[in-house]
Design a protein around this motif. Structure first.
Motif, PDB file in Angstrom:
ATOM      1  N   UNK A   1       0.838  -1.167   0.000  1.00 57.72           N
ATOM      2  CA  UNK A   1       0.000   0.000   0.000  1.00 57.72           C
ATOM      3  C   UNK A   1       0.886   1.235   0.000  1.00 57.72           C
ATOM      4  N   UNK A   2       0.803   1.964  -1.069  1.00 58.71           N
ATOM      5  CA  UNK A   2       1.727   3.072  -1.286  1.00 58.71           C
ATOM      6  C   UNK A   2       1.474   4.260  -0.364  1.00 58.71           C
ATOM      7  N   UNK A   3       0.242   4.474   0.054  1.00 56.18           N
ATOM      8  CA  UNK A   3      -0.028   5.608   0.935  1.00 56.18           C
ATOM      9  C   UNK A   3       0.687   5.466   2.268  1.00 56.18           C
ATOM     10  N   UNK A  31      -8.830  -3.378   9.928  1.00 58.11           N
ATOM     11  CA  UNK A  31     -10.076  -3.481   9.171  1.00 58.11           C
ATOM     12  C   UNK A  31      -9.876  -3.217   7.675  1.00 58.11           C
ATOM     13  N   UNK A  32      -8.902  -3.846   7.092  1.00 56.90           N
ATOM     14  CA  UNK A  32      -8.662  -3.697   5.664  1.00 56.90           C
ATOM     15  C   UNK A  32      -9.714  -4.426   4.842  1.00 56.90           C
ATOM     16  N   UNK A  42     -10.504  -5.957 -13.517  1.00 59.59           N
ATOM     17  CA  UNK A  42     -10.110  -6.440 -12.201  1.00 59.59           C
ATOM     18  C   UNK A  42      -9.671  -5.282 -11.296  1.00 59.59           C
ATOM     19  N   UNK A  43      -9.916  -4.057 -11.718  1.00 57.80           N
ATOM     20  CA  UNK A  43      -9.550  -2.897 -10.908  1.00 57.80           C
ATOM     21  C   UNK A  43     -10.306  -2.943  -9.583  1.00 57.80           C
ATOM     22  N   UNK A  44      -9.696  -2.358  -8.557  1.00 55.13           N
ATOM     23  CA  UNK A  44     -10.285  -2.422  -7.227  1.00 55.13           C
ATOM     24  C   UNK A  44      -9.802  -1.253  -6.388  1.00 55.13           C
ATOM     25  N   UNK A  45     -10.256  -1.231  -5.134  1.00 51.46           N
ATOM     26  CA  UNK A  45      -9.838  -0.194  -4.201  1.00 51.46           C
ATOM     27  C   UNK A  45      -9.541  -0.834  -2.849  1.00 51.46           C
ATOM     28  N   UNK A  46      -8.394  -0.489  -2.277  1.00 44.78           N
ATOM     29  CA  UNK A  46      -8.110  -0.854  -0.899  1.00 44.78           C
ATOM     30  C   UNK A  46      -8.811   0.169  -0.008  1.00 44.78           C
ATOM     31  N   UNK A 105      -5.565   7.301  14.200  1.00 40.16           N
ATOM     32  CA  UNK A 105      -6.167   6.476  13.154  1.00 40.16           C
ATOM     33  C   UNK A 105      -6.836   7.359  12.118  1.00 40.16           C
ATOM     34  N   UNK A 106      -6.677   6.949  10.858  1.00 39.59           N
ATOM     35  CA  UNK A 106      -7.335   7.634   9.744  1.00 39.59           C
ATOM     36  C   UNK A 106      -7.837   6.589   8.756  1.00 39.59           C
ATOM     37  N   UNK A 107      -8.977   6.889   8.161  1.00 40.41           N
ATOM     38  CA  UNK A 107      -9.566   6.004   7.156  1.00 40.41           C
ATOM     39  C   UNK A 107      -8.966   6.342   5.794  1.00 40.41           C
ATOM     40  N   UNK A 108      -8.344   5.370   5.165  1.00 39.18           N
ATOM     41  CA  UNK A 108      -7.698   5.605   3.874  1.00 39.18           C
ATOM     42  C   UNK A 108      -8.262   4.685   2.801  1.00 39.18           C
ATOM     43  N   UNK A 109      -8.060   5.090   1.566  1.00 34.92           N
ATOM     44  CA  UNK A 109      -8.412   4.249   0.427  1.00 34.92           C
ATOM     45  C   UNK A 109      -7.359   4.461  -0.648  1.00 34.92           C
ATOM     46  N   UNK A 110      -7.143   3.423  -1.451  1.00 40.20           N
ATOM     47  CA  UNK A 110      -6.189   3.481  -2.568  1.00 40.20           C
ATOM     48  C   UNK A 110      -6.811   2.795  -3.761  1.00 40.20           C
ATOM     49  N   UNK A 111      -6.902   3.535  -4.853  1.00 40.06           N
ATOM     50  CA  UNK A 111      -7.461   2.975  -6.084  1.00 40.06           C
ATOM     51  C   UNK A 111      -6.363   2.276  -6.873  1.00 40.06           C
TER      52      UNK A 111
END
Length: 164
Positions: A1-3, A31-32, A42-46, A105-111
């Motif tokens: 995860x690059x972030x 909670x990933x 097959x694209x997705x989001x973490x 804690x912070x809620x993150x997402x990665x496309x």
């Protein structure tokens, strides 16, 4: 995860106590989840909760929170637009008069884009979320927080000194 790599790099650069003792900073994923839809791609989001722990931290939480807000403004800006105005949650254990264990804690997402190439191989690309958004805050004379804390490394600049 690059972030998470980006976040670690930022904190080690921007927070002197963490730069001096990088082993006191731990980053966990809680909670990933992987979000995906049925279809040709097959694209997705973490999606996950990032938990940053600074152990035996001998400084003000402000030293971590301010650069973290600058990072959020660039990499997960929708957190600053949350209705409750709370992009970061935290817990602290006061160890003694000088040190604290601090957990943020912070809620993150990665496309992630997954493309199938002509030869059948797959190219996987993590999309950058650092669009040129207005991360300007009242009281800072229109100065971009990313400039202040990251690009110009002016974390110690006094308010009387304008950014370069």
């Amino acid at each position: 995860m690059t972030k998470l790599d980006s976040l670690r790099d930022l904190l080690l650069r921007a927070v002197p106590a963490l730069r001096t003792n990088p082993e006191t900073l731990s980053i966990f994923v809680d909670r990933g989840r992987v979000a995906a839809r049925a279809g040709a791609s097959l694209s997705f989001e973490y999606r996950y909760t990032a938990n940053l722990v600074a152990q035996d931290f001998a400084g003000s939480p402000d030293q971590i929170v301010v650069p973290l807000l600058a990072w959020i403004a660039r990499h997960q800006p929708e957190l600053l637009a949350k209705p409750n105005g709370e992009p970061i949650a935290f817990e602290a254990e006061l160890l003694d008069a000088d040190t604290t264990d601090l957990s943020l804690t912070i809620e993150l997402s990665e496309r992630v884009i997954v493309e199938t190439l002509a030869d059948g191989a797959r190219r996987i690309t993590h999309l950058a979320d650092d669009a040129d958004i207005a991360d300007r805050f009242d009281g800072l004379s229109g100065v971009n927080l990313w400039q202040l804390y990251l690009d110009n490394e002016l974390a110690a600049a006094s308010p009387q000194q304008p950014p370069r």
